[in-house]
Design a protein around this motif. Structure first.
Motif, mmCIF file in Angstrom:
data_model
loop_
_atom_site.group_PDB
_atom_site.id
_atom_site.type_symbol
_atom_site.label_atom_id
_atom_site.label_comp_id
_atom_site.label_asym_id
_atom_site.label_seq_id
_atom_site.Cartn_x
_atom_site.Cartn_y
_atom_site.Cartn_z
ATOM 1 N N GLY A 71 5.318 13.541 0.649
ATOM 2 C CA GLY A 71 4.365 13.792 1.725
ATOM 3 C C GLY A 71 3.328 12.689 1.832
ATOM 4 N N ALA A 72 2.885 12.170 0.696
ATOM 5 C CA ALA A 72 1.911 11.082 0.699
ATOM 6 C C ALA A 72 2.488 9.814 1.331
ATOM 7 C CB ALA A 72 1.448 10.795 -0.728
ATOM 8 N N LYS A 73 3.798 9.621 1.189
ATOM 9 C CA LYS A 73 4.427 8.447 1.815
ATOM 10 C C LYS A 73 4.300 8.509 3.337
ATOM 11 C CE LYS A 73 7.854 7.606 -1.836
ATOM 12 N NZ LYS A 73 9.312 7.593 -2.159
ATOM 13 N N GLY A 74 4.370 9.719 3.892
ATOM 14 C CA GLY A 74 4.185 9.868 5.332
ATOM 15 C C GLY A 74 2.783 9.503 5.767
ATOM 16 N N VAL A 75 1.788 9.939 4.995
ATOM 17 C CA VAL A 75 0.399 9.591 5.295
ATOM 18 C C VAL A 75 0.196 8.087 5.130
ATOM 19 C CG1 VAL A 75 -2.009 10.005 4.688
ATOM 20 C CG2 VAL A 75 -0.361 11.882 4.566
ATOM 21 N N GLN A 76 0.850 7.508 4.120
ATOM 22 C CA GLN A 76 0.761 6.058 3.917
ATOM 23 C C GLN A 76 1.240 5.299 5.145
ATOM 24 O OE1 GLN A 76 3.851 4.258 1.560
ATOM 25 N NE2 GLN A 76 2.441 2.804 0.587
ATOM 26 N N LEU A 77 2.383 5.700 5.700
ATOM 27 C CA LEU A 77 2.907 4.994 6.871
ATOM 28 C C LEU A 77 1.947 5.129 8.052
ATOM 29 C CD1 LEU A 77 5.206 3.372 8.159
ATOM 30 C CD2 LEU A 77 6.203 5.545 8.900
ATOM 31 N N ALA A 78 1.397 6.329 8.262
ATOM 32 C CA ALA A 78 0.454 6.527 9.361
ATOM 33 C C ALA A 78 -0.773 5.636 9.178
ATOM 34 C CB ALA A 78 0.049 7.994 9.439
ATOM 35 N N GLU A 79 -1.284 5.580 7.966
ATOM 36 C CA GLU A 79 -2.472 4.773 7.689
ATOM 37 C C GLU A 79 -2.193 3.291 7.917
ATOM 38 O OE1 GLU A 79 -4.692 4.571 3.623
ATOM 39 O OE2 GLU A 79 -5.340 6.431 4.603
ATOM 40 N N LEU A 80 -1.038 2.821 7.453
ATOM 41 C CA LEU A 80 -0.692 1.416 7.629
ATOM 42 C C LEU A 80 -0.417 1.089 9.100
ATOM 43 C CD1 LEU A 80 1.593 0.840 4.515
ATOM 44 C CD2 LEU A 80 -0.796 0.123 4.823
ATOM 45 N N ALA A 81 0.163 2.034 9.831
ATOM 46 C CA ALA A 81 0.417 1.813 11.259
ATOM 47 C C ALA A 81 -0.899 1.663 12.015
ATOM 48 C CB ALA A 81 1.237 2.971 11.822
ATOM 49 N N LEU A 82 -1.878 2.499 11.707
ATOM 50 C CA LEU A 82 -3.177 2.390 12.371
ATOM 51 C C LEU A 82 -3.895 1.101 11.960
ATOM 52 C CD1 LEU A 82 -4.332 6.113 12.155
ATOM 53 C CD2 LEU A 82 -3.635 4.851 14.202
ATOM 54 N N ARG A 83 -3.702 0.698 10.717
ATOM 55 C CA ARG A 83 -4.261 -0.601 10.298
ATOM 56 C C ARG A 83 -3.592 -1.740 11.057
ATOM 57 N NH1 ARG A 83 -3.396 -3.129 4.279
ATOM 58 N NH2 ARG A 83 -4.092 -5.256 4.772
ATOM 59 N N SER A 84 -2.280 -1.645 11.235
ATOM 60 C CA SER A 84 -1.559 -2.644 12.018
ATOM 61 C C SER A 84 -2.105 -2.721 13.440
ATOM 62 C CB SER A 84 -0.060 -2.304 12.048
ATOM 63 O OG SER A 84 0.624 -3.077 13.004
ATOM 64 N N HIS A 85 -2.376 -1.559 14.016
ATOM 65 C CA HIS A 85 -2.948 -1.515 15.370
ATOM 66 C C HIS A 85 -4.301 -2.228 15.406
ATOM 67 C CE1 HIS A 85 -4.547 0.029 19.130
ATOM 68 N NE2 HIS A 85 -5.562 0.549 18.458
ATOM 69 N N ARG A 86 -5.153 -1.935 14.429
ATOM 70 C CA ARG A 86 -6.497 -2.538 14.421
ATOM 71 C C ARG A 86 -6.427 -4.048 14.208
ATOM 72 N NH1 ARG A 86 -7.413 1.920 11.044
ATOM 73 N NH2 ARG A 86 -7.411 0.536 9.217
ATOM 74 N N GLU A 87 -5.539 -4.479 13.310
ATOM 75 C CA GLU A 87 -5.484 -5.892 12.943
ATOM 76 C C GLU A 87 -4.477 -6.676 13.774
ATOM 77 O OE1 GLU A 87 -4.882 -6.139 8.718
ATOM 78 O OE2 GLU A 87 -6.639 -4.902 8.258
ATOM 79 N N ARG A 88 -3.706 -5.970 14.608
ATOM 80 C CA ARG A 88 -2.742 -6.597 15.517
ATOM 81 C C ARG A 88 -1.742 -7.483 14.764
ATOM 82 N NH1 ARG A 88 -4.215 -6.276 20.803
ATOM 83 N NH2 ARG A 88 -3.155 -8.217 21.341
ATOM 84 N N ARG A 89 -1.095 -6.892 13.707
ATOM 85 C CA ARG A 89 -0.132 -7.674 12.912
ATOM 86 C C ARG A 89 0.801 -6.733 12.150
ATOM 87 N NH1 ARG A 89 -1.282 -8.311 7.335
ATOM 88 N NH2 ARG A 89 -3.242 -7.335 6.662
ATOM 89 N N TRP A 90 1.914 -7.320 11.639
ATOM 90 C CA TRP A 90 2.827 -6.594 10.756
ATOM 91 C C TRP A 90 2.120 -6.285 9.432
ATOM 92 C CZ3 TRP A 90 7.637 -4.641 11.537
ATOM 93 C CH2 TRP A 90 8.351 -5.070 12.658
ATOM 94 N N ILE A 91 2.401 -5.103 8.886
ATOM 95 C CA ILE A 91 1.853 -4.695 7.591
ATOM 96 C C ILE A 91 3.018 -4.258 6.702
ATOM 97 C CG2 ILE A 91 0.358 -3.076 6.359
ATOM 98 C CD1 ILE A 91 -1.301 -4.833 8.093
#
Length: 387
Positions: free
Chosen positions: A356-376
């Motif tokens: 379950g934490a892996k799912g939250v990890q992906l969501a968090e990294l996706a939103l970071r990708s959105h903010r930083e406009r890059r692959w994570i």
């Protein structure tokens, strides 16, 4: 016949999903069909207690489903040593504190996802459960949908040859609430209340992609608030602070690039609200929630670009339905039965709080990708603290 009673504290099942899928179609259905036969010949019977904040809703549910026990006091329910399992279907923001209480009370935990609003909190829950020695699981329902199971059957049979690409169109129109009643809760569109499409849906995409196709190694995401003004359940206007659409790309461990469009601001023109398409050198497949269709290499038509004449090819006609070949049960009930057997018989169960934490990890990294406009990159996740 000997029976094994399993008491289940069901918190937050007055909501649409909790009532329909977890209570009605899972626990009540198991109860009404006499429970589960265990490997040693005994019968596992479920005995739920409903927990929530609204006594009128709880009483109505209990009467409707012939359930004897309900309470608005979670602490009181957790104090009952005869109830071994805690189930959580609360809103995302409320989940982690309640699950933490359940673990401290020594309950086995089964909960909806996302398990928390942050990776740190999700990992904390997984570590607490491991330290307490309680069995734990997270709902990963889409793995058990008929369409996805047929798709997995094709992958296991090497239908695709070399897999080239993977894409998804998923979603539908969520009404704003001014002239049409809401078809999703208003808190979903307020970030301060734990809302947001990425946190809601990317945990689904994590377990689906990881388990069906290949582990995710990096993510690129753009999130958008398409509908900035909505109305809540009381008809009060509010500003959306959480995204209602996300356009993501995932690089997988097997080299495949996945492209996912997920939106609550789209009007589908397809057979189902979600369709996954995989293309390979020997064939392609389109899987929905229930159906799955394929087109093999030898049956692939040869389109010719000519916009001056009507299209001569019926593209849909060249696809074949994948047969059921088995009876598909309710996806939520299937996983409930697996978790119940895990608790009572120690049967295998692979979708714990770390998953379950892996799912939250992906969501968090996706939103970071959105903010930083890059692959994570998506690092490996373990219960060990980061060095």
């Amino acid at each position: 016949m000997d029976q094994v009673r399993v008491g289940i504290i069901m918190n937050g099942v007055t909501g649409r999903m909790g009532t329909r899928q977890h209570l009605d179609r899972s626990i009540v259905a198991i109860r009404d069909q006499g429970g589960l036969e265990l490997a040693d010949g005994r019968r596992l019977v479920v005995d739920p207690i409903l927990v929530g904040r609204n006594p009128a809703k709880l009483e109505a549910l209990a009467e409707r489903y012939r359930i004897d026990r309900w309470t608005t006091n979670l602490d009181e329910a957790l104090d009952n040593a005869e109830d071994a399992i805690y189930f959580d279907a609360l809103t995302t923001k409320e989940r982690a504190p309640a699950v933490r209480k359940a673990i401290a009370a020594g309950k086995h935990v089964f909960c909806e996802k996302p398990t928390a609003t942050s990776l740190d909190e999700a990992l904390d829950l997984a570590r607490l459960a491991a330290a307490a020695g309680v069995k734990n699981g997270v709902v990963q329902d889409k793995l058990f949908l008929p369409g996805i199971r047929k798709l997995k059957r094709l992958i296991d049979a090497d239908f695709f040859g070399t897999l080239l690409s993977f894409r998804l169109n998923f979603g539908y129109w969520v009404f704003e609430g001014d002239w049409q009643h809401l078809n999703r809760p208003s808190w979903n569109y307020r970030a301060e209340d734990g809302g947001g499409l990425v946190l809601d849906m990317y945990p689904h995409w994590r377990y689906l992609i990881d388990n069906v196709v290949s582990p995710i190694r990096s993510v690129l995401c753009h999130a958008e608030i398409h509908i900035p003004k909505r109305w809540d359940e009381a008809g009060v206007e509010y500003r959306s602070t959480a995204e209602d659409a996300a356009y993501g790309m995932f690089k997988l461990d097997n080299g495949v690039l996945a492209q996912f469009t997920t939106s609550w601001a789209t009007r589908p023109y397809r057979d189902e609200i979600g369709e996954w398409q995989l293309d390979g050198t020997r064939g392609s497949a389109i899987a929905g929630l229930r159906d799955c269709r394929t087109q093999e290499r030898a049956n692939t038509p040869m389109p010719v670009w000519n916009p001056d004449i009507p299209n001569p090819i019926d593209f849909r006609a060249g696809w074949s339905q994948v047969p059921d070949n088995e009876e598909f049960g309710n996806a939520f009930r299937i996983q409930w039965e697996m978790f119940l057997r895990h608790v009572v018989e120690d049967a295998p169960f692979g979708w714990d709080l770390l998953e379950g934490a892996k799912g939250v990890q992906l969501a968090e990294l996706a939103l970071r990708s959105h903010r930083e406009r890059r692959w994570i990159d998506v690092p490996e996740l373990t219960l060990e603290p980061a060095s």
